[in-house]
Design an enzyme around this catalytic site. Structure first.
Site, mmCIF file in Angstrom:
data_model
loop_
_atom_site.group_PDB
_atom_site.id
_atom_site.type_symbol
_atom_site.label_atom_id
_atom_site.label_comp_id
_atom_site.label_asym_id
_atom_site.label_seq_id
_atom_site.Cartn_x
_atom_site.Cartn_y
_atom_site.Cartn_z
ATOM 1 N N HIS A 1 -17.576 -2.155 -8.732
ATOM 2 C CA HIS A 1 -18.828 -2.346 -9.458
ATOM 3 C C HIS A 1 -19.242 -3.497 -9.310
ATOM 4 C CE1 HIS A 1 -14.916 -2.626 -12.304
ATOM 5 N NE2 HIS A 1 -16.222 -3.816 -12.316
ATOM 6 N N CYS B 1 -11.187 -5.601 -20.377
ATOM 7 C CA CYS B 1 -10.995 -6.262 -19.282
ATOM 8 C C CYS B 1 -12.468 -6.972 -19.086
ATOM 9 C CB CYS B 1 -11.316 -5.090 -17.784
ATOM 10 S SG CYS B 1 -13.011 -4.189 -17.724
#
Length: 633
Positions: free
Chosen positions: A67, A170
């Site tokens: 991503h 994250c």
């Protein structure tokens, strides 16, 4: 808005042609470009590879979620690719690849939908449906069915069983954060447990934990790749792991968390305990405390050094009202930099060492002790000792008074602890430490000032080599702390050698990826471009992915190139009055800027040549199969 609004039939490739990670990424990006969902494929691809260089987006279970979020994306989109034979993606066998494209101005709703996909993929049944689907329509149907299944609130605290809470976070807050939360949730619910996981995603904290949750909790798990605030847990013990471990080993983590029996913990909201770190529990994590102080001190050092350097540009004595060179602007910069910022360096160092040890109670006594170190001549080293003494004394006194009635606790923390601990650290500094430490400082200063020629070169090589050896690790920080100590004593030559040691590794590696392209994978070559900027900015950590992937070649090359540059730097008596900032401070803070840049470039070319000679050329196939550099950092 539903997930199927951004993952449409047009964005599904049931049979990917590529047989490796690089080809699959190209294929998915080309599909996005064909569907007019991105306007700059190369920019978007660069964002994808940048994310992969931080940590692989292969998340296990045969799934990868590459991503990127940048301005090349026209609207939020997910594109799915499937390969039944599977490919090696980031070192893991992968069949399903979901590429997430988010524009820079993506709304919270869009980001929530993107992260919702991550939770769906934790279901084995859902993944199986995607693998056996024979058409794009079946993929869409499987997603719609999964959306209906998740409409029930599984975090209903009226359910029976023990209560698991936690935080996941994250680096980007889009995929792994939510996958870790879903993995923990799924594993806990199979046991009949109640669950609440706070996700620190791209939209900020969601499902935020409260003190009531902490009081009710039977187990706590923190899964993170970035720093999270854990103060809410007080003295409760918790599991502390990277995000990927929560995704892959949720059951084992829950077993371990339950074994702590935290209902028996005596909660003190001024403390945070980590079961896995015995050093932390005993308060003896010296390295962490020192680095906390140094990190808060560095901005004062940088600002002070630059302002003093600007002052000197008007003349060596331009800040002295008694001098013919006097200039009011020079006096202003000297006062802000030398008399204010530099005067605060040691107290700030000491204060935040104390803060790291004893929280707010340690700040005042440690900072006052640091000021006494500055006044009494014990300087940087004395300030470090003052920070530890002030922190540990405050911590001991605070813990000793923990059983005092709550109605008096405010008085204890505001008056008694700082008063007694300041008395102790003040007496220690005044009667015990300052005199011998100031004598040691004078000796070190005289010794360093006497170094010339070969002696200076050896010290410069040692300092620069240490900086390059572990690139931000303990050896690097030890050398850096020595340089800051000398900087506080107005000896600026070691700072110049240290910055050479920090800039050479990333610049040298970047040069190697440009000159010796066939020694690196395409992914490494892309990461090498960023290393130019990181190296020029004195961010040594830009070299870490390359050193982690090939330590036996990269690390020696880094050390030798840095040592040569550092040796020449100190041999030529180059000084630097701003120990951080890289190329941005050299023109104004260095006494010999052109020679200094020459030392950096020479060291970088030596590193580059050594890498080129030691690394073997790769075949075209090897270059296209990008290695996972970041997973071992």
């Amino acid at each position: 808005m539903k997930l199927t609004d951004i993952l449409t039939r047009d964005n599904i490739i049931l049979n990917l042609r590529g047989d490796n990670q690089s080809d699959v990424i190209d294929e998915l990006v080309n599909k996005l470009d064909q569907n007019q969902l991105i306007n700059d494929p190369e920019m978007f691809k660069e964002g994808i590879y940048k994310r992969e260089s931080e940590i692989s987006t292969a998340v296990g279970y045969g799934v990868a979620i590459p991503h990127a979020k940048n301005k090349s994306v026209i609207k939020p989109t997910i594109i799915m690719g499937r390969t039944l034979q599977g490919i090696d993606y980031g070192g893991q066998h992968t069949n399903l690849i979901f590429m997430i494209a988010a524009p820079e101005n993506a709304s919270n709703e869009h980001l929530s939908l993107l992260s919702q996909l991550s939770t769906f993929l934790m279901s084995e049944t859902f993944r199986a449906k995607l693998l056996v689907a024979t058409s794009e329509s079946e993929i869409i149907t499987a997603i719609e069915e999964q959306e209906k299944l998740t409409e029930v609130d599984s975090n209903d605290e009226s359910a029976s069983g023990k209560y698991l809470i936690g935080i996941t976070s994250c680096m980007t807050g889009i995929a792994h954060t939510y996958m870790a939360a879903e993995s923990l949730k799924e594993a806990a619910e199979k046991r009949g447990m109640k669950v609440k996981i706070q996700t620190n995603g791209a939209n900020g904290p969601e499902n935020k934990l409260t003190t009531a949750d902490v009081q009710k909790a039977d187990a706590i798990i923190i899964a993170h790749d970035v720093r999270v605030d854990t103060s809410i847990f007080g003295g409760k013990r918790y599991i502390d792991v990277p995000v990927k471990k929560a995704i892959s080993h949720a059951d084992q983590l829950i077993d371990q968390a339950l074994s702590y029996d935290i209902k028996e913990d005596n909660v003190d909201n001024t403390m945070v305990a980590k079961e896995s770190e015995s050093e932390e529990k005993s308060g003896l994590n010296f390295y962490k405390h020192i680095m906390s102080g140094v990190s808060y001190m560095i901005p004062f050092v940088v600002v002070g050094g630059i302002f003093i350097a600007i002052s000197f540009m008007f003349g060596i004595y331009a800040a002295d009202p008694e001098s013919d060179q006097y200039n009011v602007i020079a006096d202003f910069f000297n006062q802000v930099g030398g008399e204010a910022a530099f005067a605060l360096m040691v107290p700030i160092l000491a204060g935040f060492i104390g803060y790291s040890i004893a929280d707010k109670q340690g700040l005042a006594p440690a900072m006052i002790g640091g000021m006494m170190a500055s006044i009494g001549g014990s300087g940087f080293l004395g300030g470090m000792i003052a920070g530890f003494v002030g922190g540990f004394v405050a911590k001991y006194i605070g813990q000793s008074m923990a059983k005092i009635p709550k109605s008096f606790q405010g008085l204890v923390s505001v008056l008694i602890v700082p008063l007694l601990s300041t008395l102790i650290v003040g007496a220690f500094m005044f009667f015990v430490l300052n005199t011998p430490m100031s004598m040691l400082n004078v000796f070190l200063e005289n010794w360093l000032k006497s170094l010339t020629g070969i002696s200076a070169a050896i010290l410069g090589a040692l300092l620069a080599g240490m900086m390059a050896s572990d690139m931000g690790g303990p050896i690097n920080k030890t050398a850096s702390a020595f340089g800051l100590a000398m900087f506080a004593a107005n000896i600026f030559e070691p700072s110049a050698a240290l910055m050479v040691g920090g800039m050479v590794p990333p610049i040298g590696i970047a040069l190697a990826t440009t000159i010796f392209k066939n020694r690196f994978t395409i992914q490494e070559a892309e990461a090498g471009k960023a290393s130019y900027v990181l190296g020029a900015s004195f961010i040594t950590e830009g070299a870490i992915p390359f050193a982690a992937a090939d330590p036996l070649r990269i690390i020696p090359a880094n050390i030798i190139g840095a040592a040569v540059g550092g040796a020449l730097c100190m041999a030529m008596d180059i000084s630097l009055k701003a120990p951080h900032g890289g190329i941005f401070v050299i023109p104004i803070a260095c006494n010999k800027p052109l020679l200094y840049i020459g030392c950096i470039l020479l060291g970088s070319f030596i590193t580059c040549l050594m890498i080129g000679l030691m690394k073997k050329p790769l075949s075209e196939k090897e270059r296209n199969n990008a290695k996972q550099m970041s997973s071992i950092i």
